[in-house]
Design an enzyme around this catalytic site. Structure first.
Site, short mmCIF file in Angstrom:
data_model
loop_
_atom_site.label_atom_id
_atom_site.label_comp_id
_atom_site.label_asym_id
_atom_site.label_seq_id
_atom_site.Cartn_x
_atom_site.Cartn_y
_atom_site.Cartn_z
N ARG A 88 0.81 -1.22 0.00
CA ARG A 88 0.00 0.00 0.00
C ARG A 88 0.84 1.27 0.00
O ARG A 88 0.27 2.36 -0.01
CB ARG A 88 -0.90 0.04 1.24
CG ARG A 88 -1.98 -1.00 1.20
CD ARG A 88 -2.99 -0.75 2.31
NE ARG A 88 -3.91 -1.87 2.33
CZ ARG A 88 -4.99 -1.92 3.09
NH1 ARG A 88 -5.30 -0.95 3.89
NH2 ARG A 88 -5.77 -2.97 3.06
N ARG A 127 -21.45 -3.09 5.62
CA ARG A 127 -20.62 -4.14 6.21
C ARG A 127 -20.48 -3.94 7.72
O ARG A 127 -20.42 -4.90 8.47
CB ARG A 127 -19.24 -4.13 5.55
CG ARG A 127 -18.35 -5.26 6.04
CD ARG A 127 -17.04 -5.31 5.29
NE ARG A 127 -16.12 -4.28 5.73
CZ ARG A 127 -14.91 -4.07 5.19
NH1 ARG A 127 -14.52 -4.79 4.17
NH2 ARG A 127 -14.13 -3.13 5.66
N ARG A 144 -10.01 6.32 5.92
CA ARG A 144 -9.36 5.22 5.19
C ARG A 144 -9.36 5.50 3.69
O ARG A 144 -8.41 5.21 2.99
CB ARG A 144 -10.06 3.89 5.51
CG ARG A 144 -9.68 3.38 6.91
CD ARG A 144 -10.65 2.36 7.44
NE ARG A 144 -10.77 1.19 6.61
CZ ARG A 144 -11.88 0.44 6.52
NH1 ARG A 144 -12.95 0.75 7.22
NH2 ARG A 144 -11.88 -0.60 5.75
P1 AMP Z 1 -8.06 -3.94 5.39
O1 AMP Z 1 -8.67 -5.12 6.08
O2 AMP Z 1 -7.21 -4.31 4.22
O3 AMP Z 1 -9.07 -2.87 5.07
O4 AMP Z 1 -7.05 -3.29 6.45
C1 AMP Z 1 -7.50 -2.82 7.70
C2 AMP Z 1 -6.44 -1.94 8.34
O5 AMP Z 1 -5.25 -2.70 8.57
C3 AMP Z 1 -5.98 -0.75 7.48
O6 AMP Z 1 -6.85 0.37 7.59
C4 AMP Z 1 -4.61 -0.48 8.09
O7 AMP Z 1 -4.71 0.17 9.36
C5 AMP Z 1 -4.10 -1.89 8.36
N1 AMP Z 1 -3.39 -2.41 7.16
C6 AMP Z 1 -3.76 -3.47 6.38
N2 AMP Z 1 -2.89 -3.66 5.39
C7 AMP Z 1 -1.93 -2.70 5.54
C8 AMP Z 1 -0.76 -2.36 4.79
N3 AMP Z 1 -0.40 -3.05 3.70
N4 AMP Z 1 -0.01 -1.32 5.25
C9 AMP Z 1 -0.36 -0.63 6.35
N5 AMP Z 1 -1.47 -0.88 7.07
C10 AMP Z 1 -2.25 -1.91 6.67
#
Ligand code: AMP
Length: 198
Positions: A88, A127, A144
């Site tokens: 990311r 969700r 986000r």
């Molecule tokens: P997600 O389930 O992919 O929406 O991720 C939920 C949260 O996990 C994000 O809002 C970030 O706080 C953290 N997160 C997940 N993947 C990453 C990543 N590749 N880099 C940094 N933070 C991450």
């Protein structure tokens, strides 16, 4: 098959990751899921990640990169993987390149799931009622999406430059989106075969 699934929060990455990974018999690795599991188990990693997640911010690269490097060393990734929600940031792109170079393997494709921002907010709010995720409140959702636009939106370009990017419309029934992803991957691999033919 070594795949990335990219796209904004709410684009359907998690749902598609599960189906696509099963199709190619590779593990689906979601950094968000690994962080959430660690938060639930109250591990040191979970404690380090939780404040960032609750605020809708990215967990720092050093923490995220170390976690992914460890996960990709596990035996089930030897023949492939699907990464959902990683990389990311540009530093994560560089780290993934290093990890793959070290193992002498390469990515096959990066799939970017696209969706209209208003649709993303309404999907994420729906969700939150189903799953009760701590970061699915309206203000954190907006943050986000902002963080995605500022930090991740342009990362797909670096995969497009390497001819690895497949951009897919993430709107519509799950099965239709899956079919679009599979069709995009098939046409990418057919093009590659055509260009590498003598
Ligand atoms: P997600 O389930 O992919 O929406 O991720 C939920 C949260 O996990 C994000 O809002 C970030 O706080 C953290 N997160 C997940 N993947 C990453 C990543 N590749 N880099 C940094 N933070 C991450």
């Amino acid at each position: 098959m070594r795949l990335l699934l990219m796209g904004p929060p709410g684009a359907g990455k998690g749902t598609q990751a599960a189906v696509i990974a099963e199709r190619f018999a590779v593990p689906a690795i979601s950094t968000g899921d690994i962080f959430r599991a660690n938060v639930a188990r109250r591990t040191a990693l979970g404690t380090a990640a939780q404040t960032y997640m609750d605020a809708g911010e990215y967990v720092p690269d050093e923490i995220t990169n170390a976690m992914v490097a460890d996960r990709l060393c596990e035996g089930d990734c030897a023949d492939g993987f699907l990464l959902d929600g990683y990389p990311r940031t540009p530093q994560q792109v560089a780290e993934l390149d290093t990890i793959l170079d070290r193992s002498g393997v390469a990515l096959d494709a990066a799939v970017l799931l696209e969706a209209d921002p208003d649709e993303l907010v309404s999907r994420l709010l729906a969700r939150s009622e189903e799953q009760g995720r701590a970061d699915d409140t309206e203000s954190v959702i907006r943050r986000r999406l902002e963080v995605y636009a500022a930090e991740t939106g342009r990362l797909a370009d670096s995969y497009a430059e390497r001819d690895l990017l497949a951009t897919v419309d993430g709107l519509g029934p799950v099965e239709e989106v899956t079919d679009r992803i599979l069709a995009a991957l098939t046409s990418m691999s057919a093009q590659r075969t055509a260009t590498s033919a003598p």
